[in-house]
Structures are given as structure tokens and as C-alpha cells.
Design an enzyme around this catalytic site. Structure first.
Site, PDB file in Angstrom:
ATOM      1  N   HIS A  92      32.913  35.632  72.948  1.00 44.35           N
ATOM      2  CA  HIS A  92      33.315  38.071  73.457  1.00 44.35           C
ATOM      3  C   HIS A  92      33.881  37.867  71.804  1.00 44.35           C
ATOM      4  CE1 HIS A  92      33.161  41.181  74.907  1.00 44.35           C
ATOM      5  NE2 HIS A  92      34.780  41.127  74.905  1.00 44.35           N
ATOM      6  N   SER A  93      33.787  39.137  71.582  1.00 48.82           N
ATOM      7  CA  SER A  93      34.107  39.922  70.614  1.00 48.82           C
ATOM      8  C   SER A  93      34.821  38.900  69.315  1.00 48.82           C
ATOM      9  CB  SER A  93      35.200  40.876  70.670  1.00 48.82           C
ATOM     10  OG  SER A  93      36.242  41.284  69.629  1.00 48.82           O
ATOM     11  N   MET A  94      35.981  38.880  68.735  1.00 49.68           N
ATOM     12  CA  MET A  94      36.292  37.747  68.131  1.00 49.68           C
ATOM     13  C   MET A  94      35.891  36.427  67.825  1.00 49.68           C
ATOM     14  SD  MET A  94      39.694  36.423  66.155  1.00 49.68           S
ATOM     15  CE  MET A  94      40.201  35.396  67.421  1.00 49.68           C
ATOM     16  N   SER A 120      28.711  37.655  72.066  1.00 50.56           N
ATOM     17  CA  SER A 120      29.083  39.595  73.405  1.00 50.56           C
ATOM     18  C   SER A 120      30.074  40.548  72.160  1.00 50.56           C
ATOM     19  CB  SER A 120      29.799  38.960  74.271  1.00 50.56           C
ATOM     20  OG  SER A 120      29.991  39.296  75.380  1.00 50.56           O
ATOM     21  N   HIS A 227      34.216  47.545  76.907  1.00 44.10           N
ATOM     22  CA  HIS A 227      34.618  46.486  75.243  1.00 44.10           C
ATOM     23  C   HIS A 227      34.347  45.027  76.516  1.00 44.10           C
ATOM     24  CE1 HIS A 227      35.275  43.882  72.026  1.00 44.10           C
ATOM     25  NE2 HIS A 227      36.097  43.566  72.352  1.00 44.10           N
TER      26      HIS A 227
END
Length: 252
Positions: A92-94, A120, A227
Site C-alpha cells: 500500500h502506498s510506498m 494499492s 488514501h
């Protein structure tokens, strides 16, 4: 499994393995709720980056390529111990970027490639952002964390807590800010791309840019929320992971 890099929050099952990569500033515990929501026979491993929780005294990585190399090396040992077990990566994200780059490194070795990647809250690595994360000071980092949500805001006002978490946050944002996409052949592993429809970091259109980075199929899953939509839709996210991973395992 004897490694500080991975944590389990459930008993390891005999089914497929899912390796989860946290967001910037996040730790392995971020995936504890998902681990408890997925089928009991899954073996869910959460990556613990240096510089947080039980690895607090270790220096966090400020270079994403070096982090990926370290994760891939440790993960190779884990996968080699049970090479017949199908596995997938979730980030997820980074963490999506770390998972993707880890998959690229694993593809250069002799072990089987992931059955599927679950990416994601982030666009593909060649999608440029105007944010200069590597230039962020502590005020900028905390402002970004507040903007994205997903964190108990009262924690951000606790100086003792922030003294513990800021080093990892600083390092992660620097790693993101100095990351450079170096190109390369698309992966063969299929992907499931997940995104919130009101994510301030990545639009649904930007999330679809992952299609250029695999020769496999790509499924797009859009959820209501920002987010950190996944914490509000654990059942639906777990269903998407289960559907994608079991389908690939059955086809292999």
C-alpha cells in the site's frame, strides 16, 4: 522463520502466502487487521522495515533501492524454504512501490515469480509527482500525514510518540523523493490494483497506469474513501485478495 524482517499475526496456514509491505512511516502491524480477515489457511507475512517497533534501534533506509535489495534478499530465503507454495505481494502506498521493485528483483532469480501483485494507493513508478518529498522537513512530513489521514490525529500532537516515529517517516519520505524509475521489461505476474475514489495522492486514472508494467491481466478495484480506504473496507479488500490469489493458484 528466523528473521526480523517479517511478522505473523496469525498461525501460518498451508494455503497461499501473502507478503505485505507497509506504507511510509508504517510498520508490520498495519496489516494485522487484514491478516485476521483473510482465510485462516493463508500464510500472511508482514514486512517490518528497520527503524520501527521491534527494530526501532536500527537505522531506517533512506534509499528505496537499498531497501528493496535488503527485503528481496531476506524474502528469497523465506521463499526458498518452501518453493512449491504459491505466493503474492501486497503493498500500500510506498509499500506498493517496494513490492513492485521487490518483484522485479525476484524475477531475476531462480525462484518462481509471485502469483499476483496487489498494488494499492499508488500509481505506477513512472508516474511523476510534483511533490519533492526528499526536501520535506518535519513540518512538511507531519502536514502530509495529517492530509492523508489513516492515523489517530491525537498521536501527532504527542511529542513523545512523534520522537519515536519521526525518524522512520523522515527516512521513508526521503526514499520516496529520491526514487528514480529506471525502466525495464514488464513483469509477467498479473496485478490487482486497488484505490480509493477520493485518494488525494492517486486518482483512479493514475492507478490504471500499472497496466503498462505487466504482461499479465490487471484487475482494478475502486473503493469508497481516501488514501487509507482499506482500513474501512477490510472485508472487501480481503475478498479481492482471496479472489485474485486463489484464482491464480488454481490456474497454475
Amino acid at each position: 522463520m528466523d528473521s526480523t524482517w517479517f511478522q505473523r499475526f496469525t498461525t501460518a496456514g498451508n494455503g497461499p502466502r501473502l507478503v505485505c509491505f507497509p506504507h511510509a512511516g508504517g510498520s508490520a502491524v498495519a496489516y494485522k487487521p487484514l491478516a485476521h480477515t483473510l482465510p485462516a489457511d493463508f500464510d500472511v507475512l508482514s514486512v517490518q522495515y528497520p527503524g520501527r517497533h521491534d527494530r526501532y534501534r536500527e537505522a531506517p533506509f533512506t534509499d528505496l533501492a537499498q531497501l528493496v535489495e535488503a527485503v528481496a534478499e531476506e524474502l528469497t530465503h523465506v521463499l526458498a524454504a518452501d518453493p512449491e507454495r504459491p505466493y503474492a505481494l501486497f503493498g500500500h502506498s510506498m509499500g506498493a512501490l517496494v513490492a513492485f521493485e521487490t518483484a522485479r528483483l525476484l524475477a531475476q532469480g531462480e525462484l518462481p515469480v509471485p502469483q499476483r501483485l496487489f498494488l494499492s494507493g499508488r500509481g505506477a513508478p513512472d508516474v511523476r509527482t510534483t511533490a519533492r518529498y526528499d526536501l520535506y522537513d518535519d513540518t512538511d512530513v507531519l502536514a502530509e500525514v495529517r492530509r492523508l489521514g489513516g492515523t489517530d490525529q491525537s498521536i501527532l500532537d504527542d511529542p513523545d510518540v512523534m520522537e519515536m516515529v519521526l525518524p522512520a517517516l523522515r527516512a521513508d519520505y526521503r526514499a520516496l523523493g529520491t526514487y528514480n524509475w529506471r525502466g525495464g521489461e514488464p513483469l509477467v505476474a498479473p496485478m490487482t490494483v486497488l484505490v480509493g475514489d477520493r485518494d488525494p495522492v492517486v486518482t483512479v486514472e493514475e492507478a490504471q497506469t500499472w497496466r503498462e508494467h505487466t504482461s499479465g491481466d490487471v484487475a482494478l478495484k475502486v473503493f469508497p474513501g481516501g488514501h487509507f480506504y482499506l482500513f474501512d473496507h477490510l472485508d472487501a479488500v480481503a475478498a479481492a485478495v482471496t479472489e485474485g490469489l486463489l484464482a491464480e493458484a488454481a490456474a497454475s
